[in-house]
Design a protein around this motif. Structure first.
Motif, PDB file in Angstrom:
ATOM      1  N   GLN A 272       0.830  -1.204   0.000  1.00  0.00           N
ATOM      2  CA  GLN A 272       0.000   0.000   0.000  1.00  0.00           C
ATOM      3  C   GLN A 272       0.868   1.260   0.000  1.00  0.00           C
ATOM      4  O   GLN A 272       1.672   1.472   0.907  1.00  0.00           O
ATOM      5  CB  GLN A 272      -0.926  -0.020   1.225  1.00  0.00           C
ATOM      6  N   TRP A 273       0.676   2.057  -1.030  1.00  0.00           N
ATOM      7  CA  TRP A 273       1.432   3.306  -1.195  1.00  0.00           C
ATOM      8  C   TRP A 273       0.955   4.339  -0.179  1.00  0.00           C
ATOM      9  O   TRP A 273      -0.224   4.434   0.130  1.00  0.00           O
ATOM     10  CB  TRP A 273       1.214   3.841  -2.602  1.00  0.00           C
ATOM     11  N   TRP A 274       1.922   5.106   0.341  1.00  0.00           N
ATOM     12  CA  TRP A 274       1.577   6.264   1.152  1.00  0.00           C
ATOM     13  C   TRP A 274       1.683   7.497   0.269  1.00  0.00           C
ATOM     14  O   TRP A 274       2.780   7.885  -0.090  1.00  0.00           O
ATOM     15  CB  TRP A 274       2.505   6.402   2.372  1.00  0.00           C
ATOM     16  N   ASN A 275       0.608   8.181  -0.079  1.00  0.00           N
ATOM     17  CA  ASN A 275      -0.780   7.875   0.101  1.00  0.00           C
ATOM     18  C   ASN A 275      -1.531   8.435  -1.083  1.00  0.00           C
ATOM     19  O   ASN A 275      -0.919   8.649  -2.117  1.00  0.00           O
ATOM     20  CB  ASN A 275      -1.302   8.412   1.448  1.00  0.00           C
ATOM     21  N   VAL A 276      -2.850   8.680  -1.002  1.00  0.00           N
ATOM     22  CA  VAL A 276      -3.617   9.159  -2.157  1.00  0.00           C
ATOM     23  C   VAL A 276      -3.427  10.658  -2.349  1.00  0.00           C
ATOM     24  O   VAL A 276      -3.011  11.113  -3.415  1.00  0.00           O
ATOM     25  CB  VAL A 276      -5.115   8.816  -1.997  1.00  0.00           C
ATOM     26  N   HIS A 277      -3.779  11.453  -1.346  1.00  0.00           N
ATOM     27  CA  HIS A 277      -3.550  12.904  -1.362  1.00  0.00           C
ATOM     28  C   HIS A 277      -2.730  13.272  -0.130  1.00  0.00           C
ATOM     29  O   HIS A 277      -3.015  12.784   0.965  1.00  0.00           O
ATOM     30  CB  HIS A 277      -4.869  13.692  -1.293  1.00  0.00           C
ATOM     31  N   ASN A 278      -1.738  14.133  -0.290  1.00  0.00           N
ATOM     32  CA  ASN A 278      -0.937  14.534   0.870  1.00  0.00           C
ATOM     33  C   ASN A 278      -0.657  16.032   0.897  1.00  0.00           C
ATOM     34  O   ASN A 278      -0.845  16.684   1.895  1.00  0.00           O
ATOM     35  CB  ASN A 278       0.368  13.753   0.919  1.00  0.00           C
TER      36      ASN A 278
END
Length: 691
Positions: A328-334
């Motif tokens: 799981q990538w960190w993240n969708v919006h940051n």
């Protein structure tokens, strides 16, 4: 100490209203590339099977500071990229978040981010949720109530639940970024409470899976022992909570420059191996039931450009090959970070794979419009085209450090090959050799993502055997087989190993299902890089393989061959390590006495178990990896050439009496990745028993 900086990535929150761009951002053309003269040799071995792609493989993180986390536009983008697992409520926020009141004291909670909104978005994406129960400021009762609401009241069927997030970062080892209100912040206390959380949550819904937080081998605080804990974090948590958990949860931020982070994906097989060894050693009976999730990863440099994309594809593939059930990538919006130029492209330093559409604090640089995909998003989309649920990874490799390869075999008999050019400046021609697979004589389907591209291009071009990879690019070839797979036998079942010695092991497996002809024999093949070495064959379902090397890690597959010569796909892989001689004229004890995360004080006890005095000796061993070394030593003269360490005595300890005479040598060791212990020690050329 090498560790991630989670406070930075977690505390960047949106303002209540995001500032959208009103002007277009001009992106420079990619630099003109040269071309390497000599082709890179790529080998794909379709008979060397690895793990099968699960339906939870491709994941990303959502966070409660993202007001668009459940919006149709965001959800549809994630669905299009093939996302199958979504984590909530967002990293370290999980340890301050109270789901019933939808509050996170000390943090920003955006509107439209409550649990039901998240679940609606997950359902629109078609992804399973992974939910983090609040350990830092919560209770087992609060977590159990969440399970009840999710699965009893609402019927969401949320299966995956983790107790806390990076809880080793609570100050127990010195650094403190993770909230933890417990007076006792030890690994022992975390493990005891994991048991309470698991009992309370499973009392509500026995079907759920509960995970515990561990550290990634080779990353801080791996190897450190603090306070009254019986050992390092992983050992302590597994020893106390292992029988109650269903999976372990780790994070990985390799750090460094783009070249350094892209090279460190080579650490993943050893890190996964060490983690499984820890689980097997400490987690109690039936420890092989415990899965591994890797729920956060990202890079320090090139987050929104090609380095981030290449790292995502290489790391996801490398972890899934090792049987990790979700990445799981960190993240969708940051949000925008430090802006730089990487390989001719503007990099916004944003951990998100989709643009937040905001601007730097000085207002001079703004991101592209909200939800514009960054390069890692396109890499995730490439993973969706490359490795689908039910595909089996197979061995692939290259002879160049800057070109990587992964491959999967599909149930319909086709093969997909992912090629990565990590060189920012040079195009690399490649030649591809296939073992156990013959591609059809036609142009393959080709998916390509190049530096600065706004999407993946797809076409049918070239051949299966040769290709030129642009600089900083991802290329997937999808190949149909030359012939039909009809009639071939089914693959043998999962192999097991027993009676392992220094020189032999007995391998057994469930029988394969015959195809159009009876099964004639089974073949056991060792994976040796990207090629295979046959260890033996038998008409039965068990084989004792001999002439193995002591202290060596072996990964093997079993294939079935029928009376017509048709060969099955390979069994799932089996990995085991041979031991040391039960009897020898020497013995050693290798020990790590004080570890600080990237180095340690170690020692080796050398024992003469033979009947004769040893007058003068040389002790040798080889490190399993290239990132391990001896920095200094005492009670002996240490030298290292490549991975091989050589120790000779001082005048005081050159003589070892017979039948138990011994001496000890000490050293300061260093490592830049997983610290895999050596398996073979030789005294004057004789392989010693390891005690």
């Amino acid at each position: 100490m090498r560790r991630s900086l989670p406070r930075v990535r977690r505390t960047i929150a949106y303002a209540a209203s995001l500032l959208l761009l009103t002007t277009a951002l001009t992106v420079a053309d990619p630099p003109r590339a040269g071309a390497a003269a000599d082709p890179v040799a790529v080998t794909v071995n379709a008979r060397a099977g690895l793990a099968t792609v699960p339906d939870t493989a491709l994941g990303v993180n959502h966070a409660i500071w993202d007001a668009q986390l459940g919006s149709p536009e965001t959800s549809d983008l994630l669905k299009a990229a093939g996302v199958k697992m979504l984590r909530y409520p967002g990293g370290s926020y999980a340890d301050i978040y109270h789901w019933q009141t939808h509050t996170a004291p000390g943090g920003y909670v955006a509107p439209n981010t409550d649990f039901d909104t998240f679940m609606a978005g997950a359902r629109r994406v078609g992804a399973q949720p992974m939910i983090i129960a609040n350990y830092g400021t919560g209770t087992p009762a609060e977590a159990a109530a969440w399970v009840r609401y999710a699965n009893v009241t609402k019927g969401y069927g949320a299966k995956w639940w983790t107790v806390g997030n990076e809880n080793y970062g609570n100050g127990h080892y010195g650094s403190a970024w993770e909230a933890d209100d417990h007076p006792d912040k030890s690994a022992t206390q975390y493990a005891r409470l994991v048991v309470e959380y698991a009992d309370a949550m499973k009392a509500v819904d026995p079907s759920i899976k509960v995970g515990a937080v561990l550290t990634m081998p080779g990353n801080w605080p791996d190897g450190l022992t603090a306070g009254a804990d019986p050992g390092p974090w992983n050992q302590t948590v597994l020893s106390l909570a292992g029988p109650k958990i269903d999976f372990v949860d780790v994070h990985w931020y390799p750090g460094g420059t783009p070249a350094e982070s892209l090279a460190r994906t080579a650490h993943l097989p050893d890190a996964a191996w060490l983690l499984r060894q820890q689980i097997a050693r400490y987690a109690g009976p039936n420890a092989d039931r415990i899965g591994i999730s890797l729920t956060e990863l990202n890079v320090d440099a090139g987050r929104t450009t090609a380095p981030g994309a290449l790292f995502l594809a290489d790391a996801y593939s490398g972890l899934l090959e090792q049987g990790v059930f979700t990445v799981q990538w960190w993240n969708v919006h940051n949000g925008i970070g430090t802006v730089s130029e990487v390989a001719g492209q503007t990099d916004y330093g944003d951990f998100g794979m989709l643009s937040s559409g905001n601007c730097a604090s000085d207002g001079e640089v703004c991101q592209p419009p909200f939800n514009t995909p960054f390069a890692p998003y396109h890499a995730l989309s490439m993973m969706n085209l490359f490795a689908r649920p039910g595909d089996q990874f197979v061995r692939a490799g290259t002879d160049a450090a800057t070109v990587a390869a992964h491959a999967v075999r599909r149930p319909d008999g086709s093969l997909a090959v992912l090629l990565l050019n990590k060189d920012p400046d040079t195009a690399h021609p490649v030649t591809v050799d296939y073992a156990g697979f013959t591609p059809a004589d036609e142009a393959p389907t080709v998916h390509t993502l190049t530096n600065g591209a706004t999407g993946i291009s797809t076409g049918r071009t070239g051949s299966a055997d040769t290709r030129t990879l642009p600089p900083y690019s991802l290329t997937t070839l999808v190949l149909r087989p030359a012939g039909s797979s009809a009639g071939r036998p089914g693959a043998p079942g999962v192999p097991t190993v027993g009676a392992v010695t220094d020189r032999s092991a007995t391998i057994s497996w469930p029988a394969a299902t015959p195809g159009a002809a009876p099964i004639a024999k089974y073949e056991v093949h060792r994976q040796y890089g990207a090629v295979s070495e046959q260890l033996g064959e038998t008409a039965g379902t068990s084989l004792t393989v001999r002439n193995l090397e002591p202290g060596t890690r072996y990964t093997v597959n079993v294939l079935a061959r029928d009376t017509a010569g048709r060969v099955s796909w390979s069994s799932p892989p089996l990995t085991f390590v041979t031991g040391s001689p039960a009897e020898s004229t020497c013995a050693v004890r290798f020990h790590n006495d004080n570890d600080w995360g990237n180095g340690y004080v170690g020692g080796v006890d050398v024992i003469n178990t033979g009947p004769e005095t040893v007058d003068g000796w040389t002790l040798t061993w080889a490190w399993p990896t290239t990132w391990q070394r001896v920095d200094s030593g005492w009670n002996g003269t240490f030298t290292q050439e490549g991975r091989t360490v050589r120790v000779t005595p001082t005048a005081d300890n050159r003589r070892l009496a017979p039948d138990g005479g011994s001496t000890s040598v000490g050293f300061v060791g260093a490592y830049g990745g997983p610290n895999v212990p050596p398996g073979v020690f030789r005294l004057n050329g004789t392989v010693c028993t390891v005690r």
